[in-house]
Design an enzyme around this catalytic site. Structure first.
Site, PDB file in Angstrom:
ATOM      1  CG  ASP A   1      -1.916  -1.185   1.174  1.00  0.00           C
ATOM      2  OD1 ASP A   1      -2.210  -1.652   0.061  1.00  0.00           O
ATOM      3  OD2 ASP A   1      -2.384  -1.614   2.237  1.00  0.00           O
TER       4      ASP A   1
ATOM      5  CG  HIS B   1      -5.458  -1.520  -2.319  1.00  0.00           C
ATOM      6  ND1 HIS B   1      -6.653  -2.188  -2.475  1.00  0.00           N
ATOM      7  CD2 HIS B   1      -5.041  -1.813  -1.070  1.00  0.00           C
ATOM      8  CE1 HIS B   1      -6.941  -2.847  -1.363  1.00  0.00           C
ATOM      9  NE2 HIS B   1      -5.977  -2.640  -0.493  1.00  0.00           N
TER      10      HIS B   1
ATOM     11  NE  ARG C   1     -11.890  -2.038  -9.164  1.00  0.00           N
ATOM     12  CZ  ARG C   1     -13.107  -1.816  -8.687  1.00  0.00           C
ATOM     13  NH1 ARG C   1     -13.458  -2.277  -7.502  1.00  0.00           N
ATOM     14  NH2 ARG C   1     -13.981  -1.117  -9.399  1.00  0.00           N
ATOM     15  CE  LYS C   2     -10.911  -5.529   0.642  1.00  0.00           C
ATOM     16  NZ  LYS C   2      -9.562  -4.957   0.457  1.00  0.00           N
TER      17      LYS C   2
ATOM     18  CB  ALA D   1     -18.824  -4.945  -4.580  1.00  0.00           C
TER      19      ALA D   1
ATOM     20  CB  ILE E   1     -24.218  -6.316 -12.209  1.00  0.00           C
ATOM     21  CG1 ILE E   1     -23.796  -5.170 -13.133  1.00  0.00           C
ATOM     22  CG2 ILE E   1     -25.338  -5.860 -11.272  1.00  0.00           C
ATOM     23  CD1 ILE E   1     -24.853  -4.757 -14.154  1.00  0.00           C
ATOM     24  N   GLY E   2     -22.171  -8.605 -12.817  1.00  0.00           N
ATOM     25  CA  GLY E   2     -21.157  -9.300 -13.608  1.00  0.00           C
ATOM     26  C   GLY E   2     -20.635  -8.502 -14.792  1.00  0.00           C
TER      27      GLY E   2
ATOM     28  CE1 TYR F   1      -2.523  -5.089  10.964  1.00  0.00           C
ATOM     29  CE2 TYR F   1      -2.388  -3.339  12.615  1.00  0.00           C
ATOM     30  CZ  TYR F   1      -2.324  -3.751  11.297  1.00  0.00           C
ATOM     31  OH  TYR F   1      -2.064  -2.840  10.317  1.00  0.00           O
TER      32      TYR F   1
END
Ligand code: S5P
Length: 264
Positions: free
Chosen positions: A38, A62, A92-93, A95, A97-98, A220
């Protein structure tokens, strides 16, 4: 050490080729470390790869936090990671629609051409995974998806029933290589492992050898405990890139995770 000896049932039961690639790299490097790079610039990411890459199996990025991103410059990150024998993992997470996830694999960042792995939420249903897989198909590459089954952030909404449905979705898809689990909580993680069985990987952020709590709600736990509870990869960010000597830190995380795997 041979991968089948180190990984046992996991090696025999994980079907996705990327899981075997990861397990082989882990054995070569004697490390289950995934670096969460990061960092704000291409140069800093290339530098950390050069510093710690010998002890790290995959580079987690990211890409949308990189201030000077352009695809050509990004080639330096890809080349550096490949030359150190690391997998490229874009966190990328997804989330949506396809159809939208498929197009988001392209675009400015063109994730599909360089990433081996991506993360996705399961909240929008199974087509998000198919959209991601179609994007890799179009550029004739094989990639794997890690679904978020748990999160390390405090107050997250991924409750047990959501986790269970995520596992159903993952079990049904050949593109799902495994899950993100919460590395900060070994008992939650142990339960997740018992539900997942041997056929998929669990990768865990929220691990650190020293601090108990991170900024802005990050939690953590101890990396060795996470591995003993069933984690197959420890995702470490600040514990390595924030250390005064990142190389020494990477070696410590590598050794902690590898010893814990052999104990397991
Ligand atoms: O639940 C999660 C899922 C992820 S992928 N919690 C997380 O922290 N992550 C990621 O792991 C997060 O996006 C970050 O890149 C990394 C943790 O970084 P650290 O600096 O706290 O070790």
């Amino acid at each position: 050490m041979k991968a089948e000896d180190a990984w046992g049932a996991r090696w025999a039961n994980c079907a996705h080729p990327l899981s075997h690639q990861f397990m082989s790299i882990a054995c070569e490097k004697e490390s289950l470390v995934v670096l969460a790079a990061d960092l704000p610039t291409v140069e800093e990411i290339v530098q950390i790869i050069e510093d710690v890459g010998d002890h790290v199996c995959a580079l987690k990025t990211h890409v949308d936090m990189v201030e000077d991103f352009n695809l050509e410059e990004w080639g330096a990150v890809v080349d550096a990671a490949r030359s150190k024998g690391m997998l490229l993992f874009e966190d990328r997470k997804f989330a949506d629609i396809g159809r939208v996830a498929k197009t988001q694999m392209g675009g400015l960042y063109d994730i599909r051409v360089w990433s081996d792995l991506v993360t996705s939420h399961s909240v929008s249903g199974p087509d998000v995974v198919d959209g991601i897989a179609e994007a890799w198909d179009e550029v004739e590459r094989v990639g794997g998806v890690l679904l978020l089954a748990q999160m390390s952030s405090s107050g997250n909404l991924l409750e047990d029933s959501y986790t269970d449905k995520t596992l159903e979705m993952g079990t049904a898809s050949p593109h799902v290589v495994g899950y993100i689990g919460n590395g900060s909580n070994p008992s939650e993680l142990g339960i997740l492992r018992s539900k997942v069985g041997e056929g998929k990987m669990i990768w865990t952020p929220g691990v650190n050898l020293s601090s108990k709590e991170g900024v802005l709600g990050q939690r953590y736990g101890n990396p060795s405990e996470a591995v003993r509870a069933g984690s197959d990869a420890i995702i470490v960010g600040s514990g390595i890139h924030g250390a005064t000597e990142p190389m020494t830190a990477a070696r410590e995380y590598a050794s902690a995770s590898w010893v814990a795997l052999l104990e397991r």
